[in-house]
Design a protein around this motif. Structure first.
Motif, PDB file in Angstrom:
ATOM      1  N   PHE A   1      41.646  12.414  30.099  1.00 13.07           N
ATOM      2  CA  PHE A   1      41.389  13.422  31.125  1.00 13.07           C
ATOM      3  C   PHE A   1      40.551  14.569  30.560  1.00 13.07           C
ATOM      4  CE2 PHE A   1      44.890  11.950  34.035  1.00 13.07           C
ATOM      5  CZ  PHE A   1      44.110  11.919  35.181  1.00 13.07           C
ATOM      6  N   GLU A   2      40.868  14.996  29.333  1.00 12.43           N
ATOM      7  CA  GLU A   2      40.103  16.074  28.718  1.00 12.43           C
ATOM      8  C   GLU A   2      38.635  15.692  28.567  1.00 12.43           C
ATOM      9  OE1 GLU A   2      40.488  19.238  27.632  1.00 12.43           O
ATOM     10  OE2 GLU A   2      42.336  19.211  28.774  1.00 12.43           O
ATOM     11  N   ARG A   3      38.401  14.486  28.096  1.00 11.58           N
ATOM     12  CA  ARG A   3      37.019  14.009  27.959  1.00 11.58           C
ATOM     13  C   ARG A   3      36.339  13.918  29.321  1.00 11.58           C
ATOM     14  NH1 ARG A   3      38.490   8.637  24.920  1.00 11.58           N
ATOM     15  NH2 ARG A   3      36.258   8.184  25.061  1.00 11.58           N
ATOM     16  N   ALA A   4      37.124  13.553  30.328  1.00 11.24           N
ATOM     17  CA  ALA A   4      36.565  13.405  31.676  1.00 11.24           C
ATOM     18  C   ALA A   4      36.128  14.751  32.258  1.00 11.24           C
ATOM     19  CB  ALA A   4      37.591  12.743  32.593  1.00 11.24           C
ATOM     20  N   VAL A   5      37.023  15.755  32.193  1.00 10.86           N
ATOM     21  CA  VAL A   5      36.680  17.049  32.803  1.00 10.86           C
ATOM     22  C   VAL A   5      35.639  17.801  31.969  1.00 10.86           C
ATOM     23  CG1 VAL A   5      38.883  17.262  33.996  1.00 10.86           C
ATOM     24  CG2 VAL A   5      38.653  18.190  31.681  1.00 10.86           C
ATOM     25  N   ASN A   6      35.562  17.519  30.689  1.00  8.93           N
ATOM     26  CA  ASN A   6      34.512  18.127  29.873  1.00  8.93           C
ATOM     27  C   ASN A   6      33.141  17.538  30.200  1.00  8.93           C
ATOM     28  OD1 ASN A   6      36.196  19.880  28.496  1.00  8.93           O
ATOM     29  ND2 ASN A   6      36.634  18.414  26.860  1.00  8.93           N
ATOM     30  N   LYS A   7      33.135  16.252  30.540  1.00 10.12           N
ATOM     31  CA  LYS A   7      31.871  15.589  30.871  1.00 10.12           C
ATOM     32  C   LYS A   7      31.482  15.824  32.326  1.00 10.12           C
ATOM     33  CE  LYS A   7      29.319  11.507  29.577  1.00 10.12           C
ATOM     34  NZ  LYS A   7      29.351  10.298  28.728  1.00 10.12           N
TER      35      LYS A   7
END
Length: 415
Positions: free
Chosen positions: A96-102
């Motif tokens: 999720f962190e990688r998703a919202v950062n991207k």
């Protein structure tokens, strides 16, 4: 593509200890583990490749959560108690962190992230995620509503009001957040009145004393917007609770004080907040916003009409209708609310509904003769009739009258 392959390998290696656990405890077979690695590798390469979409991350997360559910079922069947979901949850949070950062602009990802944090009861993390999401999307009313309702559900009305008030400063182009704020206050009133009636209060506790902590309206009961934003700070360690010198007697023993004085009890019972002052103030402030119109006022009316158990409902609904008749006389929304007013707060299956229905039909006849928006009014009344007809156990006589009225209205519009 070499960089993406190296990153994918890095993330895959981090899951190796969990896979070894699966093999050692025979939760999954070697073939199944090999299949899991292949599937996870495909997902990692997909989300690391250029042009990835938010739905790619959500598909990966859905697969991870389904895998963890399968692991839990097999552990329960094999009676394995030493395997937990911590590793899977940590990996999902990482995705999720990688998703919202991207994709920081994807509301779908932020809402899914918040739902997952709530589902695993990660309260502190949920607060941090919500703060980040609101900073990126301050004009998204659904985020403010989610934060405010979560605080209200936890019993912290002061924090809930802070969320709603701050959100209302940003969301001035649509009435949704304002209506939800008023709804939250009505739910609070409903809860307070239930406590005053003794429902949900421990035996031996004064119902009025039980609501003291819930009453957070300041003196004068004036709704004001905060000028400065304040953020909750996490504190390391615990604060020491010092004794209250005024609560100790000469012998050093704790005195037994009354929870509330008679004056405090009387003040709470007579508080304007308990008579619907806050919902009406929200409506009055909303009237000054650029989004306000007959439709927005009708949204407030329909929402207030849902709270039949609140003693101040009649006063609040009357206040809204009076404002509509003053500002938008003859509008279909105004006439529709005026026609339906007698049935507000009356249960459809109660003995008082036939009398209320007679008044509704009398007003309908008058409203149809006076309004210029006959077609729109008929559509609104037909929708209301259909909602009443959908109630199970409705009296056959009432059902016959409503069906006849509905058919007559539809025929008038057709002609």
């Amino acid at each position: 593509m070499g960089g993406a392959a190296e990153k994918a390998r890095f993330y895959l290696e981090r899951a190796a200890p969990e896979l070894r656990e699966f093999e050692e405890k025979e939760i999954f077979t070697k073939d199944e583990i090999r299949s899991l690695v292949t599937k996870r590798s495909d997902y990692e390469h997909l989300i690391l490749s250029p042009g990835t979409k938010p739905t790619d991350f959500l598909s990966y997360i859905s697969w991870e959560t389904s895998l963890d559910r399968l692991r839990a079922k097999r552990c329960a069947r094999l009676k394995i108690r030493t395997s937990s979901s911590h590793a899977s949850q940590a990996r999902t949070f990482n995705i999720f962190e990688r998703a919202v950062n991207k994709h920081p602009g994807s509301l779908e990802l932020w809402f899914a992230y918040l739902d997952f944090a709530a589902s695993v009861k990660a309260t502190k993390r949920w607060n941090r995620i919500a703060t980040r999401a609101l900073r990126l999307h301050p004009s998204e009313s659904s985020l403010w509503t989610l934060a405010g309702r979560r605080a209200a559900k936890a019993g912290d009305m002061e924090k809930a009001r802070a969320h709603f008030l701050r959100g209302c400063r940003f969301c001035t182009t649509a009435p949704n957040l304002w209506v939800e704020y008023a709804r939250c206050e009505m739910e609070w009133l409903q809860k307070i009145e239930a406590k005053k009636a003794g429902k949900g209060v421990r035996r031996g506790v004064n119902p009025v004393e039980a609501i003291k902590d819930t009453e957070t309206v300041q003196e004068g009961d004036v709704i004001e917007f905060d000028e400065e934003d304040s953020e909750d700070e996490e504190m390391d360690g615990e604060m020491m609770m010092l004794p209250d010198p005024d609560a100790e007697g000469a012998d050093g023993k704790q005195k037994r004080k009354k929870v509330m004085t008679e004056e405090e009890t009387r003040k709470i019972e007579q508080s304007p907040a308990l008579s619907g002052a806050i919902p009406m103030a929200i409506f009055d402030i909303a009237r000054k916003q650029q989004f306000f119109g007959a439709k927005a006022a009708e949204m407030f009316f329909d929402m207030f009409a849902q709270f039949g158990g609140v003693s101040s409902q009649e006063r609040i609904v009357g206040h809204v209708l009076e404002a509509m008749q003053e500002t938008y006389p003859g509008h279909a929304c105004t006439v529709s609310c005026w026609v339906r007013q007698p049935a507000v707060g009356v249960e459809v299956l109660s003995v008082g509904f036939p009398k209320a229905l007679r008044e509704v039909l009398a007003r309908l006849k008058k409203g149809l003769a006076e309004t210029k928006y006959k077609k729109a009014l008929v559509g609104k009344i037909v929708d209301w009739i259909e909602g009443v007809l959908a109630v199970e156990g409705l009296d056959e006589g009432i059902k016959m009258v409503l069906e006849h009225t509905k058919g007559s209205l539809e025929q008038q519009v057709a002609n």
